[in-house]
Motif scaffolding. Sequence first.
Motif, short mmCIF file in Angstrom:
data_model
loop_
_atom_site.label_atom_id
_atom_site.label_comp_id
_atom_site.label_asym_id
_atom_site.label_seq_id
_atom_site.Cartn_x
_atom_site.Cartn_y
_atom_site.Cartn_z
N PHE A 72 104.08 45.56 100.84
CA PHE A 72 103.13 46.41 101.27
C PHE A 72 102.00 46.33 100.37
CE2 PHE A 72 106.34 48.59 98.80
CZ PHE A 72 105.30 49.19 97.99
N GLY A 73 101.91 45.29 99.47
CA GLY A 73 100.69 45.57 98.53
C GLY A 73 99.75 44.23 98.66
N LYS A 74 100.05 43.37 99.67
CA LYS A 74 99.56 41.84 99.62
C LYS A 74 98.18 42.18 100.59
CE LYS A 74 100.82 37.23 99.88
NZ LYS A 74 100.63 37.04 98.30
N ILE A 75 98.21 42.83 101.68
CA ILE A 75 97.19 43.03 102.43
C ILE A 75 96.83 44.26 102.94
CG2 ILE A 75 97.19 40.69 103.56
CD1 ILE A 75 98.92 42.30 105.78
N PRO A 76 95.43 44.79 103.30
CA PRO A 76 95.11 46.28 103.54
C PRO A 76 96.14 46.79 104.75
CG PRO A 76 93.22 44.99 103.47
CD PRO A 76 94.53 44.04 103.49
N PRO A 77 96.50 48.04 104.30
CA PRO A 77 97.33 48.74 105.27
C PRO A 77 96.99 48.67 106.62
CG PRO A 77 96.89 50.08 103.39
CD PRO A 77 96.16 48.91 103.37
N GLU A 78 95.72 48.71 107.11
CA GLU A 78 95.49 48.53 108.50
C GLU A 78 95.70 47.03 108.99
OE1 GLU A 78 91.51 47.87 106.00
OE2 GLU A 78 93.27 49.03 105.98
N ILE A 79 95.52 46.02 108.27
CA ILE A 79 95.87 44.86 108.62
C ILE A 79 97.39 44.62 108.63
CG2 ILE A 79 95.68 42.31 108.05
CD1 ILE A 79 93.09 43.57 108.74
N LEU A 80 98.20 45.21 107.82
CA LEU A 80 99.58 45.29 107.66
C LEU A 80 100.25 45.69 109.12
CD1 LEU A 80 102.24 44.31 106.38
CD2 LEU A 80 102.15 46.30 105.08
N ASP A 81 99.48 46.84 109.54
CA ASP A 81 99.89 47.53 110.85
C ASP A 81 99.57 46.70 111.99
OD1 ASP A 81 100.31 50.51 111.93
OD2 ASP A 81 98.64 49.64 113.13
N GLN A 82 98.60 46.20 112.01
CA GLN A 82 98.39 45.01 113.18
C GLN A 82 99.34 43.84 112.95
OE1 GLN A 82 94.52 43.46 113.20
NE2 GLN A 82 93.71 45.41 112.30
N ALA A 83 99.96 43.37 111.80
CA ALA A 83 100.97 42.43 111.93
C ALA A 83 102.31 42.96 112.10
CB ALA A 83 100.86 41.80 110.16
N ILE A 84 102.60 44.14 111.88
CA ILE A 84 103.76 45.04 112.25
C ILE A 84 103.86 45.03 113.52
CG2 ILE A 84 105.55 46.77 111.84
CD1 ILE A 84 104.40 46.80 109.02
N GLN A 85 102.89 45.46 114.23
CA GLN A 85 102.79 45.49 115.59
C GLN A 85 103.10 44.23 116.31
OE1 GLN A 85 99.17 46.91 117.17
NE2 GLN A 85 99.78 47.40 119.32
N ARG A 86 102.72 43.14 115.83
CA ARG A 86 102.76 41.88 116.48
C ARG A 86 104.36 41.63 116.46
NH1 ARG A 86 97.68 37.69 115.24
NH2 ARG A 86 96.05 39.49 115.95
N ILE A 87 105.05 41.82 114.86
CA ILE A 87 106.35 41.50 114.75
C ILE A 87 107.12 42.64 115.87
CG2 ILE A 87 108.23 41.89 113.13
CD1 ILE A 87 106.28 41.11 110.85
N GLY A 88 106.85 43.64 115.85
CA GLY A 88 107.54 44.47 116.92
C GLY A 88 107.70 44.04 118.12
N LYS A 89 106.62 43.39 119.01
CA LYS A 89 106.52 43.09 120.17
C LYS A 89 107.39 41.56 120.19
CE LYS A 89 101.73 44.39 121.30
NZ LYS A 89 100.26 44.12 121.83
N ILE A 90 107.51 40.80 119.11
CA ILE A 90 108.23 39.56 119.01
C ILE A 90 109.70 40.26 118.98
CG2 ILE A 90 108.96 37.72 117.73
CD1 ILE A 90 106.05 37.68 116.56
N LEU A 91 109.97 40.94 118.47
CA LEU A 91 111.49 41.45 118.47
C LEU A 91 111.82 42.17 119.75
CD1 LEU A 91 111.53 43.04 114.59
CD2 LEU A 91 112.63 40.83 115.61
N ARG A 92 110.95 42.71 120.35
CA ARG A 92 111.46 43.48 121.64
C ARG A 92 111.65 42.26 122.83
NH1 ARG A 92 110.51 48.82 121.53
NH2 ARG A 92 109.41 49.69 119.79
#
Length: 481
Positions: free
Chosen positions: A455-475
Amino acid sequence: MSIPYLYIDRTSSIPIPEQIAEQFISAIRAKRLKPGQSLPTVRELSKSLQISMETAQKAYQLLKKDGWITSKPRHGTTVSAHLPQSTPMLAPKRHAKRLALLQTLKAFKQIPGLYPVSGISLPPDPVLLQALKEVSNQALDSSLKVEESDPFGVSDLRSKIQGLLVERGIWSDLSSLCIFNGSQQAIWLIADLLLKPGDIVVIPETCYLPIKEIFQSKGAQVVSIRQVSDGIDLDHLEQICQKKSISLLFTMPNGHYPTGASWSEEKKRAVIALAQKRNFPILEDDFYAELYYTPIPPTTLYALATNMAPNVSIFYTSSFHMLIHTNIRLGYLIVPEPYVEIMHHAKSLVDKTASVFTQYLLLHLWEKINFPNYLKQLRQRLKTARNQMLESLERWLPPGYTFSSPQVGITTWVHPPHPMDETRFIEQCLAEHVFVMPGEAFAVEQPVPGFQVNFGKIPPEILDQAIQRIGKILRRYHSSY
């Protein structure tokens, strides 16, 4: 008979018997299955998973071969009363698969445009970079004035470090405090001094893999210890101690990398007591020591042992390069008193001393920016980023995925409700421009299911977008279950 902890991925390249065996092992290691507990019959397993009885039998044969289960007439199949001390080394097919995955990760890691969800470090801070430029000439002048270097490092910098240690409840004489070119060099020297071929070194089942390679380079036998939600499995450590004479325990009690887990004080005291009873030294790697989000710094094994077991030798190490810049490699080590003289000699043979210029660069930076105050501000920023990451994980991941709120460090671990084909998962993430590291990337032997989030590597708003993509992949990935 329903078996909720078993799933079959029929698109995976891993043979179904191996998938089943690995999931049983994961359930045993997580204590969802306990020694002596009855398991389904071959027929029940076959019917539940809709596989042939031959496939089910092959899975059980793999587990029996490695000592995870036993079968007796009239008693059926049960979890072994005496579990393997460590998961067997990977079979050639699994080893080749791991290498292919790691090579894929390495190839894609530096590609521009990817969202780097996983990793060990923080991005460079422009404020620090500017300050480093401003003090570089001063550091050069100071280093050129040094006529003879102390192998343990510049005394003024060691005094500064001593002050940070006091805030963590640690007291160390300057004569025991040694500065290294990164904590990895310190670990290498400890291994060189303490270990001989055949010695047993116990390390967590997931870790920064070069640590494992350091110990193996000295001919040591590396034994991995199972991990639970709050760190190492203490019962497993005790089992290892009963059967083997441990030469060294390597551990990260606060902010373990890569999982972010931290031990309770009760567990820390129990490990110290066991080290005292079994007479083995401990190498405590406090890599993220300054990145804590509790009102006071978490206690360390070193500080606890000072009062409760002063005869236990604990090598305590930490590092600065992650806080400042990955190319400015400075770490330090508190050397137990019996080893100070031999470490002093060894350090002088290896490189005389850590880079004098880099030491003065840190010393002058420390004074210019008020380094302790800078660390307080950094902790506050990262605490906010951590909380935003937790909200993103809660919002976007499918039901059943679990994760913890790290109290130290910059990472957490996402645990899936059932096993994953990591190669397939990584390929789909990369296709969505997301770089994420799964359990295989950190596995000493068998991987822990799931993946790491930094959670320290990229800005929170960018990390949120990345996690959203991961969530779609996992679903999509688990829609077949």
